[in-house]
Write a protein that holds these residues in place. Sequence first.
Motif, PDB file in Angstrom:
ATOM      1  N   ILE A 110       0.995  -1.238   0.005  1.00  0.00           N
ATOM      2  CA  ILE A 110      -0.051  -0.098  -0.016  1.00  0.00           C
ATOM      3  C   ILE A 110       1.062   1.173  -0.214  1.00  0.00           C
ATOM      4  O   ILE A 110       1.330   1.814   0.919  1.00  0.00           O
ATOM      5  CB  ILE A 110      -0.967   0.062   1.219  1.00  0.00           C
ATOM      6  N   ILE A 111       1.140   1.746  -1.222  1.00  0.00           N
ATOM      7  CA  ILE A 111       2.061   2.851  -1.373  1.00  0.00           C
ATOM      8  C   ILE A 111       1.043   3.955  -1.918  1.00  0.00           C
ATOM      9  O   ILE A 111       0.525   3.885  -2.748  1.00  0.00           O
ATOM     10  CB  ILE A 111       3.048   2.515  -2.364  1.00  0.00           C
ATOM     11  N   GLY A 112       1.621   5.437  -1.281  1.00  0.00           N
ATOM     12  CA  GLY A 112       1.091   6.347  -1.790  1.00  0.00           C
ATOM     13  C   GLY A 112      -0.480   6.446  -1.263  1.00  0.00           C
ATOM     14  O   GLY A 112      -1.274   7.504  -1.831  1.00  0.00           O
ATOM     15  N   ARG A 113      -0.896   5.939  -0.330  1.00  0.00           N
ATOM     16  CA  ARG A 113      -2.289   5.894   0.379  1.00  0.00           C
ATOM     17  C   ARG A 113      -2.329   6.577   1.701  1.00  0.00           C
ATOM     18  O   ARG A 113      -3.179   5.965   2.616  1.00  0.00           O
ATOM     19  CB  ARG A 113      -2.862   4.496   0.228  1.00  0.00           C
ATOM     20  N   SER A 114      -1.369   7.085   2.187  1.00  0.00           N
ATOM     21  CA  SER A 114      -1.331   7.577   3.599  1.00  0.00           C
ATOM     22  C   SER A 114      -2.404   8.303   4.136  1.00  0.00           C
ATOM     23  O   SER A 114      -2.712   8.084   5.249  1.00  0.00           O
ATOM     24  CB  SER A 114       0.014   8.393   3.956  1.00  0.00           C
ATOM     25  N   LEU A 115      -3.090   9.146   3.193  1.00  0.00           N
ATOM     26  CA  LEU A 115      -4.249  10.107   3.788  1.00  0.00           C
ATOM     27  C   LEU A 115      -5.234   9.074   4.029  1.00  0.00           C
ATOM     28  O   LEU A 115      -6.028   9.221   5.338  1.00  0.00           O
ATOM     29  CB  LEU A 115      -4.681  11.030   2.758  1.00  0.00           C
ATOM     30  N   PRO A 116      -5.762   8.225   3.062  1.00  0.00           N
ATOM     31  CA  PRO A 116      -6.928   7.165   3.784  1.00  0.00           C
ATOM     32  C   PRO A 116      -6.607   6.418   4.743  1.00  0.00           C
ATOM     33  O   PRO A 116      -7.588   6.177   5.511  1.00  0.00           O
ATOM     34  CB  PRO A 116      -7.189   6.637   2.376  1.00  0.00           C
ATOM     35  N   ILE A 117      -5.412   6.264   5.037  1.00  0.00           N
ATOM     36  CA  ILE A 117      -5.043   5.352   5.984  1.00  0.00           C
ATOM     37  C   ILE A 117      -4.716   5.948   7.264  1.00  0.00           C
ATOM     38  O   ILE A 117      -5.631   5.624   8.375  1.00  0.00           O
ATOM     39  CB  ILE A 117      -3.540   4.418   5.942  1.00  0.00           C
ATOM     40  N   LEU A 118      -4.519   7.262   7.457  1.00  0.00           N
ATOM     41  CA  LEU A 118      -4.667   8.005   8.613  1.00  0.00           C
ATOM     42  C   LEU A 118      -5.993   8.408   8.764  1.00  0.00           C
ATOM     43  O   LEU A 118      -6.333   8.230  10.135  1.00  0.00           O
ATOM     44  CB  LEU A 118      -3.502   9.273   8.270  1.00  0.00           C
ATOM     45  N   ASP A 119      -6.732   8.641   7.909  1.00  0.00           N
ATOM     46  CA  ASP A 119      -8.379   8.844   8.466  1.00  0.00           C
ATOM     47  C   ASP A 119      -8.836   7.879   9.025  1.00  0.00           C
ATOM     48  O   ASP A 119      -9.490   8.046   9.787  1.00  0.00           O
ATOM     49  CB  ASP A 119      -8.992   9.458   7.088  1.00  0.00           C
ATOM     50  N   PHE A 120      -8.453   6.445   8.359  1.00  0.00           N
ATOM     51  CA  PHE A 120      -9.136   5.464   8.946  1.00  0.00           C
ATOM     52  C   PHE A 120      -8.581   5.134  10.362  1.00  0.00           C
ATOM     53  O   PHE A 120      -9.314   4.975  11.567  1.00  0.00           O
ATOM     54  CB  PHE A 120      -8.503   4.120   8.203  1.00  0.00           C
ATOM     55  N   LEU A 121      -7.040   5.333  10.655  1.00  0.00           N
ATOM     56  CA  LEU A 121      -6.534   5.093  12.059  1.00  0.00           C
ATOM     57  C   LEU A 121      -7.174   6.168  12.826  1.00  0.00           C
ATOM     58  O   LEU A 121      -7.380   6.071  14.074  1.00  0.00           O
ATOM     59  CB  LEU A 121      -5.264   5.315  11.926  1.00  0.00           C
ATOM     60  N   ARG A 122      -7.613   7.549  12.682  1.00  0.00           N
ATOM     61  CA  ARG A 122      -7.637   8.566  13.365  1.00  0.00           C
ATOM     62  C   ARG A 122      -9.420   8.746  13.531  1.00  0.00           C
ATOM     63  O   ARG A 122      -9.819   9.243  14.778  1.00  0.00           O
ATOM     64  CB  ARG A 122      -7.626   9.784  12.794  1.00  0.00           C
ATOM     65  N   GLN A 123      -9.990   7.855  12.927  1.00  0.00           N
ATOM     66  CA  GLN A 123     -11.377   7.837  13.256  1.00  0.00           C
ATOM     67  C   GLN A 123     -12.136   7.278  14.509  1.00  0.00           C
ATOM     68  O   GLN A 123     -11.365   6.096  14.976  1.00  0.00           O
ATOM     69  CB  GLN A 123     -12.303   7.127  12.019  1.00  0.00           C
ATOM     70  N   VAL A 124     -12.820   7.794  15.397  1.00  0.00           N
ATOM     71  CA  VAL A 124     -13.545   7.407  16.471  1.00  0.00           C
ATOM     72  C   VAL A 124     -14.970   7.196  16.241  1.00  0.00           C
ATOM     73  O   VAL A 124     -15.621   8.083  15.459  1.00  0.00           O
ATOM     74  CB  VAL A 124     -13.269   8.475  17.505  1.00  0.00           C
ATOM     75  N   GLU A 125     -15.547   6.311  16.657  1.00  0.00           N
ATOM     76  CA  GLU A 125     -16.947   6.147  16.315  1.00  0.00           C
ATOM     77  C   GLU A 125     -17.624   7.499  16.323  1.00  0.00           C
ATOM     78  O   GLU A 125     -17.624   8.246  17.519  1.00  0.00           O
ATOM     79  CB  GLU A 125     -17.651   5.063  17.171  1.00  0.00           C
ATOM     80  N   GLY A 126     -18.442   7.865  15.436  1.00  0.00           N
ATOM     81  CA  GLY A 126     -19.379   8.965  15.753  1.00  0.00           C
ATOM     82  C   GLY A 126     -18.755  10.411  15.169  1.00  0.00           C
ATOM     83  O   GLY A 126     -19.222  11.384  15.149  1.00  0.00           O
ATOM     84  N   THR A 127     -17.423  10.179  14.560  1.00  0.00           N
ATOM     85  CA  THR A 127     -16.848  11.472  14.136  1.00  0.00           C
ATOM     86  C   THR A 127     -16.372  11.302  12.585  1.00  0.00           C
ATOM     87  O   THR A 127     -16.420  10.171  12.384  1.00  0.00           O
ATOM     88  CB  THR A 127     -15.521  11.574  14.896  1.00  0.00           C
ATOM     89  N   HIS A 128     -15.970  12.351  12.159  1.00  0.00           N
ATOM     90  CA  HIS A 128     -15.445  12.208  10.689  1.00  0.00           C
ATOM     91  C   HIS A 128     -14.008  12.782  10.578  1.00  0.00           C
ATOM     92  O   HIS A 128     -13.512  13.342  11.450  1.00  0.00           O
ATOM     93  CB  HIS A 128     -16.411  13.177   9.896  1.00  0.00           C
ATOM     94  N   PRO A 129     -13.399  12.158   9.563  1.00  0.00           N
ATOM     95  CA  PRO A 129     -12.019  12.358   9.561  1.00  0.00           C
ATOM     96  C   PRO A 129     -11.704  13.854   9.175  1.00  0.00           C
ATOM     97  O   PRO A 129     -12.635  14.313   8.161  1.00  0.00           O
ATOM     98  CB  PRO A 129     -11.420  11.321   8.347  1.00  0.00           C
ATOM     99  N   HIS A 130     -10.527  14.494   9.565  1.00  0.00           N
ATOM    100  CA  HIS A 130     -10.043  15.750   9.211  1.00  0.00           C
ATOM    101  C   HIS A 130      -8.869  15.684   8.028  1.00  0.00           C
ATOM    102  O   HIS A 130      -8.000  14.799   8.598  1.00  0.00           O
ATOM    103  CB  HIS A 130      -9.742  16.710  10.204  1.00  0.00           C
ATOM    104  N   VAL A 131      -8.953  16.233   6.981  1.00  0.00           N
ATOM    105  CA  VAL A 131      -7.741  16.229   6.164  1.00  0.00           C
ATOM    106  C   VAL A 131      -7.028  17.444   6.333  1.00  0.00           C
ATOM    107  O   VAL A 131      -7.271  18.427   6.337  1.00  0.00           O
ATOM    108  CB  VAL A 131      -8.193  15.885   4.746  1.00  0.00           C
TER     109      VAL A 131
END
Length: 57
Positions: free
Chosen positions: A36-57
């Motif tokens: 998984i190369i060059g996909r850091s933003l979707p991965i960071l969004d996934f890792l940062r998510q907490v139930e009921g919140t939305h990712p911030h870019v």
Amino acid sequence: MGERDRMLDSHGTRRRLLHAVPHARIDLLPGTGHAIIGRSLPILDFLRQVEGTHPHV
């Protein structure tokens, strides 16, 4: 997980994980293989998510 992984059966792995952990969130990255190369933003969004919140870019 990469949707087009040639080393692992991503769809089968997803099914097994959902069976074992029904509340799990499993994202298959479209068009992505095992490395998984060059996909850091979707991965960071996934890792940062907490139930009921939305990712911030």
